[in-house]
Write a protein that holds these residues in place. Sequence first.
Motif, PDB file in Angstrom:
ATOM      1  N   GLN A  12     -16.783  10.623   5.081  1.00 52.04           N
ATOM      2  CA  GLN A  12     -17.206  10.420   6.465  1.00 52.04           C
ATOM      3  C   GLN A  12     -17.005   8.973   6.922  1.00 52.04           C
ATOM      4  N   ALA A  13     -15.808   8.482   6.702  1.00 52.44           N
ATOM      5  CA  ALA A  13     -15.449   7.119   7.106  1.00 52.44           C
ATOM      6  C   ALA A  13     -14.579   7.196   8.351  1.00 52.44           C
ATOM      7  N   THR A  14     -15.052   6.622   9.433  1.00 52.47           N
ATOM      8  CA  THR A  14     -14.305   6.695  10.681  1.00 52.47           C
ATOM      9  C   THR A  14     -13.166   5.688  10.740  1.00 52.47           C
ATOM     10  N   ARG A  15     -13.245   4.654   9.890  1.00 49.32           N
ATOM     11  CA  ARG A  15     -12.169   3.660   9.881  1.00 49.32           C
ATOM     12  C   ARG A  15     -12.210   2.901   8.558  1.00 49.32           C
ATOM     13  N   PRO A  16     -11.058   2.358   8.142  1.00 45.28           N
ATOM     14  CA  PRO A  16     -11.034   1.529   6.936  1.00 45.28           C
ATOM     15  C   PRO A  16     -11.605   0.149   7.231  1.00 45.28           C
ATOM     16  N   PRO A  17     -11.926  -0.619   6.170  1.00 43.55           N
ATOM     17  CA  PRO A  17     -11.733  -0.310   4.750  1.00 43.55           C
ATOM     18  C   PRO A  17     -12.732   0.731   4.236  1.00 43.55           C
ATOM     19  N   TYR A  18     -12.325   1.382   3.124  1.00 48.12           N
ATOM     20  CA  TYR A  18     -13.108   2.464   2.563  1.00 48.12           C
ATOM     21  C   TYR A  18     -13.904   1.987   1.353  1.00 48.12           C
ATOM     22  N   GLN A  19     -14.858   2.795   0.949  1.00 50.75           N
ATOM     23  CA  GLN A  19     -15.646   2.468  -0.234  1.00 50.75           C
ATOM     24  C   GLN A  19     -14.866   2.700  -1.521  1.00 50.75           C
ATOM     25  N   LYS A  20     -13.928   3.633  -1.479  1.00 49.77           N
ATOM     26  CA  LYS A  20     -13.144   3.963  -2.673  1.00 49.77           C
ATOM     27  C   LYS A  20     -11.850   3.149  -2.696  1.00 49.77           C
ATOM     28  N   PRO A  21     -11.591   2.420  -3.767  1.00 47.57           N
ATOM     29  CA  PRO A  21     -10.390   1.573  -3.849  1.00 47.57           C
ATOM     30  C   PRO A  21      -9.084   2.327  -3.653  1.00 47.57           C
ATOM     31  N   LEU A  22      -8.999   3.539  -4.179  1.00 51.13           N
ATOM     32  CA  LEU A  22      -7.752   4.297  -4.058  1.00 51.13           C
ATOM     33  C   LEU A  22      -7.413   4.568  -2.597  1.00 51.13           C
ATOM     34  N   LEU A  23      -8.411   4.851  -1.790  1.00 49.58           N
ATOM     35  CA  LEU A  23      -8.172   5.085  -0.365  1.00 49.58           C
ATOM     36  C   LEU A  23      -7.719   3.810   0.335  1.00 49.58           C
ATOM     37  N   ASN A  24      -8.283   2.678  -0.071  1.00 54.63           N
ATOM     38  CA  ASN A  24      -7.838   1.396   0.491  1.00 54.63           C
ATOM     39  C   ASN A  24      -6.388   1.109   0.102  1.00 54.63           C
ATOM     40  N   PHE A  25      -6.031   1.455  -1.111  1.00 52.28           N
ATOM     41  CA  PHE A  25      -4.645   1.273  -1.542  1.00 52.28           C
ATOM     42  C   PHE A  25      -3.697   2.065  -0.645  1.00 52.28           C
ATOM     43  N   LEU A  26      -4.031   3.319  -0.373  1.00 54.34           N
ATOM     44  CA  LEU A  26      -3.181   4.154   0.470  1.00 54.34           C
ATOM     45  C   LEU A  26      -3.067   3.578   1.882  1.00 54.34           C
ATOM     46  N   TRP A  27      -4.191   3.134   2.416  1.00 55.58           N
ATOM     47  CA  TRP A  27      -4.204   2.534   3.753  1.00 55.58           C
ATOM     48  C   TRP A  27      -3.305   1.299   3.808  1.00 55.58           C
ATOM     49  N   LEU A  28      -3.462   0.412   2.837  1.00 56.58           N
ATOM     50  CA  LEU A  28      -2.655  -0.810   2.815  1.00 56.58           C
ATOM     51  C   LEU A  28      -1.182  -0.506   2.549  1.00 56.58           C
ATOM     52  N   LEU A  29      -0.926   0.492   1.727  1.00 53.34           N
ATOM     53  CA  LEU A  29       0.458   0.874   1.447  1.00 53.34           C
ATOM     54  C   LEU A  29       1.172   1.294   2.721  1.00 53.34           C
ATOM     55  N   MET A  30       0.510   2.090   3.543  1.00 57.40           N
ATOM     56  CA  MET A  30       1.152   2.562   4.770  1.00 57.40           C
ATOM     57  C   MET A  30       1.300   1.452   5.808  1.00 57.40           C
ATOM     58  N   LEU A  31       0.470   0.429   5.723  1.00 60.23           N
ATOM     59  CA  LEU A  31       0.663  -0.740   6.584  1.00 60.23           C
ATOM     60  C   LEU A  31       1.794  -1.629   6.077  1.00 60.23           C
ATOM     61  N   THR A  32       2.042  -1.570   4.788  1.00 58.23           N
ATOM     62  CA  THR A  32       3.080  -2.399   4.177  1.00 58.23           C
ATOM     63  C   THR A  32       4.469  -1.810   4.370  1.00 58.23           C
ATOM     64  N   ILE A  33       4.573  -0.496   4.389  1.00 56.40           N
ATOM     65  CA  ILE A  33       5.881   0.175   4.448  1.00 56.40           C
ATOM     66  C   ILE A  33       6.730  -0.291   5.628  1.00 56.40           C
ATOM     67  N   PRO A  34       6.215  -0.363   6.865  1.00 54.85           N
ATOM     68  CA  PRO A  34       7.086  -0.797   7.971  1.00 54.85           C
ATOM     69  C   PRO A  34       7.619  -2.218   7.818  1.00 54.85           C
ATOM     70  N   LYS A  35       6.940  -3.045   7.035  1.00 58.22           N
ATOM     71  CA  LYS A  35       7.392  -4.418   6.845  1.00 58.22           C
ATOM     72  C   LYS A  35       8.578  -4.512   5.888  1.00 58.22           C
ATOM     73  N   ARG A  36       8.724  -3.500   5.026  1.00 58.18           N
ATOM     74  CA  ARG A  36       9.839  -3.470   4.068  1.00 58.18           C
ATOM     75  C   ARG A  36       9.859  -4.707   3.181  1.00 58.18           C
ATOM     76  N   ASN A  37       8.701  -5.250   2.892  1.00 57.65           N
ATOM     77  CA  ASN A  37       8.612  -6.468   2.084  1.00 57.65           C
ATOM     78  C   ASN A  37       8.255  -6.093   0.653  1.00 57.65           C
ATOM     79  N   VAL A  38       9.205  -6.260  -0.259  1.00 57.47           N
ATOM     80  CA  VAL A  38       9.001  -5.823  -1.637  1.00 57.47           C
ATOM     81  C   VAL A  38       7.923  -6.648  -2.332  1.00 57.47           C
TER      82      VAL A  38
END
Length: 272
Positions: A165-191
């Motif tokens: 029941q999280a309406t917005r990140p960051p989340y309490q679970k680290p794995l969910l934060n990883f997914l959120w940050l990953l999708m923000l990183t993808i458009p940047k194409r920065n390895v």
Amino acid sequence: MTVKNLPVNNCGSDQNTLNLKYKRGHDTGKEFASGIDLCELFADTLVKAKTTPSSDVYDQLEQASHEKSRKKPRERKRGASELHFRMANVFWAEKNYEMARNHFILSERPESFAAFLVEMHETMGFSSEADMFVALAVLQLLCLHRVRTASCLLQQYTEIHPSLQATRPPYQKPLLNFLWLLMLTIPKRNVSYFSILVEKYHISIGRDPNYKTYLDKIGQLFFGLQAPSNMSSMGIFGSLIRGMLGNDKKEEEEVFSDSDMDTDSGSNRMEL
């Protein structure tokens, strides 16, 4: 499309109706539209009738879903998203979670997919695995170049899951934060961003060996990384990746030519 006039207690009558609809679609030369109509008719009728379809009907559905008149290259390869959505709901109604999940991945319906995953987790998973059920789906969608769909799925799932029941990140679970940050990183194409992110969250990523398989592919697709030399020895997971994405580079580029990624939205939401 309505099926109110169809006899739902007579499988033979329903199948005859479907056969007629399928034949008419091909006779009129409107294969794609009629194929979708057929899928809708079949799925709605099957749910209401609670009957088991014949192999002939499945063959017809498969042919309808791969009509070459389809405009999207990805759908020519994997079938119409509307077909997958209809079939996902059929299997969901039957509580066949594995088959339903396979179709939801290709359905382009993240809201419904999220509701399904919540039920699947509550039925089949441990309470501590709420984040893992959506994580695998998100990574698979990213491998299919469905970035916006994956983002919507994560957002919807975390909002409606009773234990999140999280309406917005960051989340309490680290794995969910990883997914959120990953999708923000993808458009940047920065390895470099990608590598740092994977390193920082290696404990969460290590919870499921499948994650590394998909992250390897994500690294190739979005960040220009080379395929691992042992890709052929990765067993069933390597086969799954190759099956989802194909082995031919030209074919892969064609399938991903209709990516749903919005490069502007990702960069505007966060500065890493």
